[in-house]
Design a protein around this motif. Structure first.
Motif, PDB file in Angstrom:
ATOM      1  N   ILE A   1      -2.392   0.178  -3.017  1.00 18.17           N
ATOM      2  CA  ILE A   1      -2.334  -0.927  -2.062  1.00 18.17           C
ATOM      3  C   ILE A   1      -1.010  -1.611  -2.330  1.00 18.17           C
ATOM      4  O   ILE A   1      -0.743  -2.022  -3.460  1.00 18.17           O
ATOM      5  CB  ILE A   1      -3.499  -1.912  -2.253  1.00 18.17           C
ATOM      6  N   ALA A   2      -0.151  -1.693  -1.314  1.00 11.04           N
ATOM      7  CA  ALA A   2       1.196  -2.223  -1.529  1.00 11.04           C
ATOM      8  C   ALA A   2       1.602  -3.148  -0.379  1.00 11.04           C
ATOM      9  O   ALA A   2       1.244  -2.909   0.772  1.00 11.04           O
ATOM     10  CB  ALA A   2       2.193  -1.078  -1.636  1.00 11.04           C
ATOM     11  N   PRO A   3       2.379  -4.195  -0.718  1.00 12.19           N
ATOM     12  CA  PRO A   3       2.934  -5.030   0.353  1.00 12.19           C
ATOM     13  C   PRO A   3       3.847  -4.181   1.232  1.00 12.19           C
ATOM     14  O   PRO A   3       4.479  -3.237   0.764  1.00 12.19           O
ATOM     15  CB  PRO A   3       3.745  -6.092  -0.394  1.00 12.19           C
ATOM     16  N   TYR A   4       3.876  -4.490   2.505  1.00 14.70           N
ATOM     17  CA  TYR A   4       4.681  -3.759   3.463  1.00 14.70           C
ATOM     18  C   TYR A   4       5.185  -4.771   4.481  1.00 14.70           C
ATOM     19  O   TYR A   4       4.474  -5.730   4.783  1.00 14.70           O
ATOM     20  CB  TYR A   4       3.814  -2.682   4.144  1.00 14.70           C
ATOM     21  N   PRO A   5       6.390  -4.615   5.013  1.00 22.70           N
ATOM     22  CA  PRO A   5       6.885  -5.585   5.991  1.00 22.70           C
ATOM     23  C   PRO A   5       5.876  -5.787   7.133  1.00 22.70           C
ATOM     24  O   PRO A   5       5.472  -4.822   7.775  1.00 22.70           O
ATOM     25  CB  PRO A   5       8.178  -4.953   6.514  1.00 22.70           C
TER      26      PRO A   5
ATOM     27  N   LEU B   1      -4.230   9.843   3.024  1.00 22.36           N
ATOM     28  CA  LEU B   1      -4.188   9.120   4.296  1.00 22.36           C
ATOM     29  C   LEU B   1      -3.492   7.782   4.078  1.00 22.36           C
ATOM     30  O   LEU B   1      -3.744   7.108   3.077  1.00 22.36           O
ATOM     31  CB  LEU B   1      -5.603   8.887   4.815  1.00 22.36           C
ATOM     32  N   ILE B   2      -2.627   7.408   4.995  1.00 25.94           N
ATOM     33  CA  ILE B   2      -1.897   6.142   4.872  1.00 25.94           C
ATOM     34  C   ILE B   2      -2.248   5.266   6.064  1.00 25.94           C
ATOM     35  O   ILE B   2      -2.190   5.708   7.214  1.00 25.94           O
ATOM     36  CB  ILE B   2      -0.380   6.382   4.811  1.00 25.94           C
ATOM     37  N   TYR B   3      -2.649   4.040   5.759  1.00 21.06           N
ATOM     38  CA  TYR B   3      -3.003   3.063   6.785  1.00 21.06           C
ATOM     39  C   TYR B   3      -2.101   1.845   6.627  1.00 21.06           C
ATOM     40  O   TYR B   3      -1.717   1.495   5.513  1.00 21.06           O
ATOM     41  CB  TYR B   3      -4.461   2.605   6.628  1.00 21.06           C
ATOM     42  N   PHE B   4      -1.812   1.195   7.736  1.00 24.19           N
ATOM     43  CA  PHE B   4      -1.054  -0.051   7.730  1.00 24.19           C
ATOM     44  C   PHE B   4      -1.919  -1.115   8.395  1.00 24.19           C
ATOM     45  O   PHE B   4      -2.567  -0.842   9.404  1.00 24.19           O
ATOM     46  CB  PHE B   4       0.260   0.103   8.495  1.00 24.19           C
TER      47      PHE B   4
ATOM     48  N   GLU C   1      -2.816  -7.494   7.866  1.00 22.10           N
ATOM     49  CA  GLU C   1      -3.357  -8.459   6.909  1.00 22.10           C
ATOM     50  C   GLU C   1      -2.414  -8.610   5.724  1.00 22.10           C
ATOM     51  O   GLU C   1      -1.805  -7.633   5.272  1.00 22.10           O
ATOM     52  CB  GLU C   1      -4.729  -8.013   6.408  1.00 22.10           C
ATOM     53  N   GLU C   2      -2.324  -9.826   5.228  1.00 22.15           N
ATOM     54  CA  GLU C   2      -1.456 -10.093   4.075  1.00 22.15           C
ATOM     55  C   GLU C   2      -1.969  -9.359   2.835  1.00 22.15           C
ATOM     56  O   GLU C   2      -3.176  -9.194   2.639  1.00 22.15           O
ATOM     57  CB  GLU C   2      -1.399 -11.587   3.794  1.00 22.15           C
ATOM     58  N   TYR C   3      -1.035  -8.948   1.992  1.00 23.68           N
ATOM     59  CA  TYR C   3      -1.346  -8.213   0.761  1.00 23.68           C
ATOM     60  C   TYR C   3      -2.377  -8.953  -0.087  1.00 23.68           C
ATOM     61  O   TYR C   3      -3.348  -8.347  -0.566  1.00 23.68           O
ATOM     62  CB  TYR C   3      -0.048  -7.979  -0.027  1.00 23.68           C
ATOM     63  N   ASP C   4      -2.197 -10.267  -0.265  1.00 26.17           N
ATOM     64  CA  ASP C   4      -3.125 -11.049  -1.096  1.00 26.17           C
ATOM     65  C   ASP C   4      -4.553 -11.003  -0.550  1.00 26.17           C
ATOM     66  O   ASP C   4      -5.514 -10.926  -1.318  1.00 26.17           O
ATOM     67  CB  ASP C   4      -2.663 -12.500  -1.209  1.00 26.17           C
ATOM     68  N   MET C   5      -4.697 -11.022   0.775  1.00 23.20           N
ATOM     69  CA  MET C   5      -6.027 -10.979   1.386  1.00 23.20           C
ATOM     70  C   MET C   5      -6.668  -9.595   1.207  1.00 23.20           C
ATOM     71  O   MET C   5      -7.870  -9.487   0.960  1.00 23.20           O
ATOM     72  CB  MET C   5      -5.954 -11.342   2.866  1.00 23.20           C
ATOM     73  N   VAL C   6      -5.868  -8.539   1.308  1.00 24.94           N
ATOM     74  CA  VAL C   6      -6.386  -7.186   1.109  1.00 24.94           C
ATOM     75  C   VAL C   6      -6.825  -7.025  -0.339  1.00 24.94           C
ATOM     76  O   VAL C   6      -7.905  -6.481  -0.620  1.00 24.94           O
ATOM     77  CB  VAL C   6      -5.340  -6.120   1.501  1.00 24.94           C
ATOM     78  N   MET C   7      -6.026  -7.493  -1.276  1.00 22.48           N
ATOM     79  CA  MET C   7      -6.391  -7.394  -2.694  1.00 22.48           C
ATOM     80  C   MET C   7      -7.652  -8.205  -2.998  1.00 22.48           C
ATOM     81  O   MET C   7      -8.498  -7.767  -3.782  1.00 22.48           O
ATOM     82  CB  MET C   7      -5.232  -7.851  -3.582  1.00 22.48           C
TER      83      MET C   7
END
Length: 63
Positions: free
Chosen positions: A25-29, A46-49, A52-58
């Motif tokens: 799980i990585a931040p992405y622009p 599989l790669i999904y974008f 949602e903000e990185y902090d919320m996903v984590m």
């Protein structure tokens, strides 16, 4: 007790993922990039974008 699954928005729809299949799980622009192990070993991950903000996903992943 922590769940084996977590939810994030993919294409504006809540989508459930299995935590044990998460590779990264990585931040992405503009949101977050999620890399998931494929269901068959000969397939590529599989790669999904998600927007949602990185902090919320984590937070969802760790919850």
């Amino acid at each position: 007790m922590a769940s084996d699954f977590f939810m994030i928005l993919i294409d504006g729809k809540p989508t459930r993922f299995e935590k044990r299949r998460v590779i990264e799980i990585a931040p992405y622009p503009g949101g977050t990039k999620l890399t998931i192990e494929a269901s068959h070993t000969e397939e590529e991950p599989l790669i999904y974008f998600t927007p949602e903000e990185y902090d919320m996903v984590m937070k969802s992943y760790l919850g």
